[in-house]
Structure formats: structure tokens, C-alpha cells
Design a protein around this motif. Structure first.
Motif, PDB file in Angstrom:
ATOM      1  N   ILE A   5       2.654   1.522  -1.244  1.00  0.00           N
ATOM      2  CA  ILE A   5       1.645   2.553  -0.977  1.00  0.00           C
ATOM      3  C   ILE A   5       0.595   2.022  -0.005  1.00  0.00           C
ATOM      4  CG2 ILE A   5      -0.232   3.883  -2.033  1.00  0.00           C
ATOM      5  CD1 ILE A   5       1.573   4.141  -4.519  1.00  0.00           C
ATOM      6  N   ALA A   6       0.152   0.794  -0.191  1.00  0.00           N
ATOM      7  CA  ALA A   6      -0.840   0.204   0.709  1.00  0.00           C
ATOM      8  C   ALA A   6      -0.279   0.077   2.128  1.00  0.00           C
ATOM      9  CB  ALA A   6      -1.279  -1.160   0.191  1.00  0.00           C
ATOM     10  N   THR A   7       0.984  -0.277   2.255  1.00  0.00           N
ATOM     11  CA  THR A   7       1.614  -0.389   3.572  1.00  0.00           C
ATOM     12  C   THR A   7       1.683   0.968   4.253  1.00  0.00           C
ATOM     13  OG1 THR A   7       2.930  -2.250   2.791  1.00  0.00           O
ATOM     14  CG2 THR A   7       3.679  -1.152   4.796  1.00  0.00           C
ATOM     15  N   LEU A   8       2.044   2.000   3.521  1.00  0.00           N
ATOM     16  CA  LEU A   8       2.118   3.346   4.099  1.00  0.00           C
ATOM     17  C   LEU A   8       0.747   3.823   4.570  1.00  0.00           C
ATOM     18  CD1 LEU A   8       4.556   5.085   1.599  1.00  0.00           C
ATOM     19  CD2 LEU A   8       5.034   4.407   3.962  1.00  0.00           C
ATOM     20  N   ILE A   9      -0.277   3.589   3.773  1.00  0.00           N
ATOM     21  CA  ILE A   9      -1.633   4.004   4.164  1.00  0.00           C
ATOM     22  C   ILE A   9      -2.090   3.218   5.390  1.00  0.00           C
ATOM     23  CG2 ILE A   9      -4.049   3.976   3.416  1.00  0.00           C
ATOM     24  CD1 ILE A   9      -3.016   4.630   0.592  1.00  0.00           C
ATOM     25  N   TYR A  10      -1.816   1.921   5.425  1.00  0.00           N
ATOM     26  CA  TYR A  10      -2.208   1.096   6.572  1.00  0.00           C
ATOM     27  C   TYR A  10      -1.528   1.584   7.851  1.00  0.00           C
ATOM     28  CZ  TYR A  10      -2.425  -2.887   9.718  1.00  0.00           C
ATOM     29  OH  TYR A  10      -2.623  -3.686  10.802  1.00  0.00           O
ATOM     30  N   ASN A  11      -0.232   1.860   7.776  1.00  0.00           N
ATOM     31  CA  ASN A  11       0.495   2.335   8.956  1.00  0.00           C
ATOM     32  C   ASN A  11       0.006   3.704   9.398  1.00  0.00           C
ATOM     33  OD1 ASN A  11       2.066   0.057   9.189  1.00  0.00           O
ATOM     34  ND2 ASN A  11       3.703   0.850   7.920  1.00  0.00           N
ATOM     35  N   ALA A  12      -0.334   4.570   8.465  1.00  0.00           N
ATOM     36  CA  ALA A  12      -0.833   5.894   8.825  1.00  0.00           C
ATOM     37  C   ALA A  12      -2.177   5.798   9.537  1.00  0.00           C
ATOM     38  CB  ALA A  12      -0.947   6.765   7.574  1.00  0.00           C
ATOM     39  N   ILE A  13      -3.061   4.955   9.034  1.00  0.00           N
ATOM     40  CA  ILE A  13      -4.376   4.805   9.663  1.00  0.00           C
ATOM     41  C   ILE A  13      -4.232   4.168  11.036  1.00  0.00           C
ATOM     42  CG2 ILE A  13      -6.572   3.568   9.481  1.00  0.00           C
ATOM     43  CD1 ILE A  13      -6.385   3.993   6.442  1.00  0.00           C
ATOM     44  N   ARG A  14      -3.382   3.151  11.154  1.00  0.00           N
ATOM     45  CA  ARG A  14      -3.179   2.500  12.450  1.00  0.00           C
ATOM     46  C   ARG A  14      -2.565   3.476  13.458  1.00  0.00           C
ATOM     47  NH1 ARG A  14       0.896  -2.324  12.818  1.00  0.00           N
ATOM     48  NH2 ARG A  14       2.270  -0.554  12.681  1.00  0.00           N
ATOM     49  N   GLY A  15      -1.607   4.279  13.016  1.00  0.00           N
ATOM     50  CA  GLY A  15      -1.001   5.264  13.904  1.00  0.00           C
ATOM     51  C   GLY A  15      -1.992   6.317  14.341  1.00  0.00           C
ATOM     52  N   LYS A  16      -2.876   6.719  13.450  1.00  0.00           N
ATOM     53  CA  LYS A  16      -3.901   7.708  13.805  1.00  0.00           C
ATOM     54  C   LYS A  16      -4.838   7.141  14.865  1.00  0.00           C
ATOM     55  CE  LYS A  16      -7.614  10.483  11.975  1.00  0.00           C
ATOM     56  NZ  LYS A  16      -8.632  10.597  10.968  1.00  0.00           N
ATOM     57  N   HIS A  17      -5.244   5.892  14.706  1.00  0.00           N
ATOM     58  CA  HIS A  17      -6.139   5.276  15.689  1.00  0.00           C
ATOM     59  C   HIS A  17      -5.454   5.143  17.051  1.00  0.00           C
ATOM     60  CE1 HIS A  17      -9.546   4.539  13.148  1.00  0.00           C
ATOM     61  NE2 HIS A  17      -8.818   3.898  12.252  1.00  0.00           N
ATOM     62  N   GLU A  18      -4.171   4.780  17.052  1.00  0.00           N
ATOM     63  CA  GLU A  18      -3.437   4.687  18.318  1.00  0.00           C
ATOM     64  C   GLU A  18      -3.325   6.052  18.981  1.00  0.00           C
ATOM     65  OE1 GLU A  18       0.305   2.872  17.571  1.00  0.00           O
ATOM     66  OE2 GLU A  18      -0.564   0.913  17.103  1.00  0.00           O
ATOM     67  N   PHE A  19      -3.041   7.075  18.190  1.00  0.00           N
ATOM     68  CA  PHE A  19      -2.914   8.429  18.725  1.00  0.00           C
ATOM     69  C   PHE A  19      -4.231   8.904  19.315  1.00  0.00           C
ATOM     70  CE2 PHE A  19      -3.252  13.037  18.101  1.00  0.00           C
ATOM     71  CZ  PHE A  19      -2.145  13.462  18.825  1.00  0.00           C
ATOM     72  N   GLU A  20      -5.318   8.647  18.603  1.00  0.00           N
ATOM     73  CA  GLU A  20      -6.626   9.079  19.100  1.00  0.00           C
ATOM     74  C   GLU A  20      -7.025   8.319  20.357  1.00  0.00           C
ATOM     75  OE1 GLU A  20      -9.224   8.618  15.767  1.00  0.00           O
ATOM     76  OE2 GLU A  20      -8.688  10.567  14.925  1.00  0.00           O
ATOM     77  N   SER A  21      -6.683   7.041  20.441  1.00  0.00           N
ATOM     78  CA  SER A  21      -7.050   6.276  21.625  1.00  0.00           C
ATOM     79  C   SER A  21      -6.223   6.707  22.835  1.00  0.00           C
ATOM     80  CB  SER A  21      -6.881   4.789  21.378  1.00  0.00           C
ATOM     81  OG  SER A  21      -5.511   4.470  21.204  1.00  0.00           O
ATOM     82  N   GLN A  22      -4.976   7.104  22.641  1.00  0.00           N
ATOM     83  CA  GLN A  22      -4.146   7.575  23.746  1.00  0.00           C
ATOM     84  C   GLN A  22      -4.586   8.951  24.229  1.00  0.00           C
ATOM     85  OE1 GLN A  22      -0.158   7.483  22.305  1.00  0.00           O
ATOM     86  NE2 GLN A  22       0.062   5.266  22.558  1.00  0.00           N
ATOM     87  N   ASN A  23      -5.022   9.795  23.335  1.00  0.00           N
ATOM     88  CA  ASN A  23      -5.376  11.167  23.685  1.00  0.00           C
ATOM     89  C   ASN A  23      -6.863  11.348  23.933  1.00  0.00           C
ATOM     90  OD1 ASN A  23      -2.723  11.961  23.515  1.00  0.00           O
ATOM     91  ND2 ASN A  23      -2.871  12.451  21.348  1.00  0.00           N
ATOM     92  N   ALA A  24      -7.619  10.284  24.003  1.00  0.00           N
ATOM     93  CA  ALA A  24      -9.059  10.405  24.234  1.00  0.00           C
ATOM     94  C   ALA A  24      -9.340  10.838  25.663  1.00  0.00           C
ATOM     95  CB  ALA A  24      -9.749   9.081  23.940  1.00  0.00           C
TER      96      ALA A  24
END
Length: 69
Positions: free
Chosen positions: A26-45
Motif C-alpha cells: 500500500i505504501a509503494t502504491l501511494i508513493y508511486n501515485a504521488i510521484r506520478g502526479k508530480h511528474e504529470f503536473e511538472s510536464q503540463n505546467a
């Protein structure tokens, strides 16, 4: 009146291992989701917002004033 030695219960150890493994997943899934969200936001900024893109498209579709009809 000495108590007999207590035998270890292997089921408890396995239950603890399963709980720890599930928490790790569960901790791994949450970590990957947060990291993916940050990458997505930085690409689409740098991309302009949808409302400004829609407004630009709407202005392009309007005929120029004074155009022959």
C-alpha cells in the motif's frame, strides 16, 4: 509449581509478516501515485490552460468584422 515452557505459535509470526507485506504494498502504491502526479503536473505546467485554448479557438472561428457576406 513451575509453569511449563511456552511453545511459540508460528501462526502469529506469519500473520505479522502478511500485515507488514500488505502495508508495504500500500505504501509503494501511494508513493508511486504521488510521484506520478508530480511528474504529470511538472510536464503540463507549461501548457496553456484549457479555457484560454478554447477562447482562442472560438475567436479564430468568428468572421472578421466587415467581411463580405
Amino acid at each position: 509449581m513451575t509453569k511449563p515452557p511456552r511453545t511459540k505459535n508460528p501462526t502469529f509470526g506469519i500473520a505479522v509478516f502478511i500485515v507488514v507485506a500488505i502495508l508495504f504494498v500500500i505504501a509503494t502504491l501511494i508513493y508511486n501515485a504521488i510521484r506520478g502526479k508530480h511528474e504529470f503536473e511538472s510536464q503540463n505546467a507549461q501548457v496553456p490552460s484549457v479555457t484560454s485554448a478554447a477562447a482562442a479557438a472560438a475567436n479564430a472561428m468568428k468572421p472578421a468584422s466587415g467581411a463580405a457576406q
